[in-house]
Design a protein around this motif. Sequence first.
Motif, PDB file in Angstrom:
ATOM      1  N   LEU A 228      29.772  48.055  57.312  1.00  0.00           N
ATOM      2  CA  LEU A 228      29.759  47.054  58.731  1.00  0.00           C
ATOM      3  C   LEU A 228      30.702  46.573  58.925  1.00  0.00           C
ATOM      4  N   ALA A 229      30.739  47.425  60.185  1.00  0.00           N
ATOM      5  CA  ALA A 229      32.166  47.282  61.016  1.00  0.00           C
ATOM      6  C   ALA A 229      32.750  46.010  61.847  1.00  0.00           C
ATOM      7  N   PRO A 230      33.608  46.171  62.434  1.00  0.00           N
ATOM      8  CA  PRO A 230      34.010  44.571  63.430  1.00  0.00           C
ATOM      9  C   PRO A 230      32.827  44.214  64.136  1.00  0.00           C
ATOM     10  N   TYR A 231      32.843  43.905  64.425  1.00  0.00           N
ATOM     11  CA  TYR A 231      32.082  42.941  65.585  1.00  0.00           C
ATOM     12  C   TYR A 231      30.355  42.645  65.011  1.00  0.00           C
ATOM     13  N   LEU A 232      30.585  43.316  64.058  1.00  0.00           N
ATOM     14  CA  LEU A 232      29.143  42.818  63.006  1.00  0.00           C
ATOM     15  C   LEU A 232      28.079  44.492  63.805  1.00  0.00           C
TER      16      LEU A 232
END
Length: 343
Positions: A228-232
């Motif tokens: 899960l990368a930043p900003y979902l």
Amino acid sequence: MKYMIALMLAGTATPAFAQDHGHSMPMQPADPQDAEEAAEEEGSAEDTSPTSSAMPMDHSQMDHGSMDRPGVVEDQTTGGEMDHSAMGHEAMAMDIPSGPPLASAGSGPARAADAIWGVEAMRESREQLRDEQGGQKYFWFQGDRVEYRAREGSDGYLFDLQGYYGGDLDKFWFKSEGEGSFDEDIESVEVQALYSRAIAPFFDFQAGLRQDFAPMDRTYAVIGIQGLAPYLFEVDAAAFLSDKGDLTARIEAELDQRITQRLVIQPRVEASFSAQDVPELGIGAGLDTVEAGLRVRYHFVREFAPYVGIDQEWRIGQSADYARAEGEDPSVTNYVVGIRFWF
């Protein structure tokens, strides 16, 4: 003078103790002669009893101002005033500690419960605690995309499945994808078996094998990351080295945008790359394919959500030339209906 005192005492006499602001008034004789004798006795001898020394109260000398001020009462022992508003009751509230625990915390015996329950019983209890609170294994399976594809020409289908078994750090991860058109041979199908290791709070490193069964059998070594990368953004990126020496890569990203707790819009993008031309697979060097879609799903329950959407595929560069040579359109629009589920 004695007669005046006697008359004053007689005027304030009552048949019983009179109460005035909490002070007791002694009973006085009603007869003037008796009052005169009482006054003489009072002047000639000292009486230490609390009731006989009481005198009439002169209310004109009382400070009634303090009775009108909130929080101020008369101190019955000193005769002064007590201001409760200045006592600082607010300071009595206990502050929540924010520092580290005391040095004495945890200084007791490390196995104090053994003396009560026994060594064997506590050993079993601690093993059960480790199994159920951090060391347990999980099984999870998800059908991310299982859909019918309506498009120009022959309609098709697609499935995208994945799951894992393992703990918080180490897992066995499996994935499978495939697609095709009805009344035709399946276009592609693959299965991946991966070892997955957590390398960050939201990312796993993965390595293993991939086996393709269509359009032809081929085996690949796999290395990649998923998480899960930043900003979902859910991201899945991997590189593949085939047993023929072909090096390819693929990256997928999708984002769940919640309209309500049950209604979700999901944009999704996928891109494939190749280090060289692979004519037998219709793959050109560089950017091979791009796929972008938008799906709207509704969660009847968290584990089951049907969806509808649209998906666009493009073959790029040499891959587009290979598609045209096979009589295929390098750009395809799919209108999709499917389900997403997990357990």
